[in-house]
Design a protein around this motif. Structure first.
Motif, PDB file in Angstrom:
ATOM      1  N   ASP A 192      -8.456   1.787  -2.888  1.00 48.58           N
ATOM      2  CA  ASP A 192      -7.023   1.823  -3.173  1.00 48.58           C
ATOM      3  C   ASP A 192      -6.425   0.440  -3.379  1.00 48.58           C
ATOM      4  OD1 ASP A 192      -7.006   4.527  -2.960  1.00 48.58           O
ATOM      5  OD2 ASP A 192      -6.099   4.601  -0.967  1.00 48.58           O
ATOM      6  N   MET A 193      -6.963  -0.548  -2.662  1.00 48.78           N
ATOM      7  CA  MET A 193      -6.287  -1.838  -2.592  1.00 48.78           C
ATOM      8  C   MET A 193      -7.287  -2.980  -2.578  1.00 48.78           C
ATOM      9  SD  MET A 193      -3.360  -2.934   0.154  1.00 48.78           S
ATOM     10  CE  MET A 193      -2.120  -4.123  -0.340  1.00 48.78           C
ATOM     11  N   VAL A 233      -6.731  -3.182   5.211  1.00 48.83           N
ATOM     12  CA  VAL A 233      -7.401  -2.718   3.995  1.00 48.83           C
ATOM     13  C   VAL A 233      -8.754  -2.100   4.334  1.00 48.83           C
ATOM     14  CG1 VAL A 233      -8.385  -3.453   1.784  1.00 48.83           C
ATOM     15  CG2 VAL A 233      -6.214  -4.407   2.562  1.00 48.83           C
ATOM     16  N   HIS A 261       0.827  -1.207   0.000  1.00 52.19           N
ATOM     17  CA  HIS A 261       0.000   0.000   0.000  1.00 52.19           C
ATOM     18  C   HIS A 261       0.860   1.255   0.000  1.00 52.19           C
ATOM     19  CE1 HIS A 261      -2.664   3.149   1.728  1.00 52.19           C
ATOM     20  NE2 HIS A 261      -3.535   2.575   0.920  1.00 52.19           N
ATOM     21  N   LYS A 288      -4.262   1.870  -8.183  1.00 47.26           N
ATOM     22  CA  LYS A 288      -4.764   0.791  -7.331  1.00 47.26           C
ATOM     23  C   LYS A 288      -3.692  -0.278  -7.181  1.00 47.26           C
ATOM     24  CE  LYS A 288      -8.785  -2.317  -6.866  1.00 47.26           C
ATOM     25  NZ  LYS A 288      -9.466  -1.603  -5.776  1.00 47.26           N
ATOM     26  N   THR A 289      -3.668  -0.927  -6.015  1.00 43.91           N
ATOM     27  CA  THR A 289      -2.766  -2.052  -5.790  1.00 43.91           C
ATOM     28  C   THR A 289      -3.589  -3.308  -5.527  1.00 43.91           C
ATOM     29  OG1 THR A 289      -2.619  -1.528  -3.431  1.00 43.91           O
ATOM     30  CG2 THR A 289      -0.904  -0.633  -4.873  1.00 43.91           C
TER      31      THR A 289
END
Length: 252
Positions: A233-234, A224, A196, A207-208
């Protein structure tokens, strides 16, 4: 190993009655063959015998297929009696897979490999870490992403860079980290937090995604859910999610 599928539409030559019979209902047998210049020839008989439901005359739907050389269909003969047919069985050669080693010996391209893993997802845990990265990259490529596998070492928190351009021409960048772990070796919060962290780098992603052949600890999931700047984001993809990706895979 050959797979025979499809259906055969027949018309009785006596009364004109007809119907459609699935090839799955046929009796299929390899009746042998002979040695030829390019190896063995195998002959298959595909038969379905019954009495016409309307006039009770005997009908034999029969096809003979020649495999020569191995893995190549040479010809199909229609030996049916008592009825006319408009179709032939559909033939597909299936390589038999018993281990991950078989997978990589038998399949020449990554797309063939991913298609094979769809039917044998448990083999995901037997392949190497790099091979797992290649499988994930191919799944994203088939969805329209431009993918780039990073070098095997010093990847800076990413194994795969995937870029997608939508219908409006807007580009999104994904960093994907792959962890090829044993089933009982869960991915912990430290790895999730480190991935992250690349969100804030100069050339970071939108985005991951962390993909694994195992699962995640409760701490990783809580990070998360509660500590990441945004839930968007993840994403965490465990073994079951990877299997769903495989099920949805269509070679492009």
């Amino acid at each position: 190993m050959w797979k025979f599928s499809g259906s055969i539409q027949y018309t009785c030559t006596t009364c004109g009655d007809g119907a459609e019979i699935p090839v799955d209902d046929f009796h299929i047998e390899c009746i042998g063959g002979s040695e030829r210049s390019m190896g063995s020839e195998n002959i298959y008989e595909i038969t379905y015998e019954f009495d016409c439901p309307k006039c009770n005359r005997p009908i034999s739907l029969a096809f003979e297929a020649s495999e020569y050389p191995v893995e190549f269909l040479n010809f199909v003969l229609n030996n049916s009696t008592g009825a006319q047919t408009d179709d032939e069985p559909v033939f597909e050669f299936l390589r038999e897979i018993y281990s991950a080693k078989d997978v990589f010996q038998l399949y020449e391209s990554i797309s063939e490999l991913v298609s094979a893993l769809k039917g044998n997802p448990c083999l995901l845990r037997d392949i190497s870490s790099r091979e797992f990265e290649e499988v994930v990259a191919e799944i994203f490529r088939a969805k329209g992403f431009i993918v780039d596998l990073t070098k095997k070492t010093r990847d800076g928190g990413k194994d795969i860079i995937a870029v997608y351009t939508d219908g409006l021409g807007i580009r999104s960048k994904y960093f994907i980290e792959c962890k090829h772990y044993a089933e009982d070796n869960k991915v912990g919060v430290d790895i999730v937090r480190a991935l992250h962290g690349v969100m804030n780098t100069k050339d970071g992603p939108n985005k991951t995604i962390l993909a694994t052949t195992s699962t995640f600890t409760s701490g990783a999931k809580e990070f998360v859910e509660n500590e990441a700047a945004s839930k968007w984001d993840m994403a965490l993809a465990d073994y079951n999610e990877i299997v769903r990706w495989l099920d949805d895979y269509q070679e492009s």
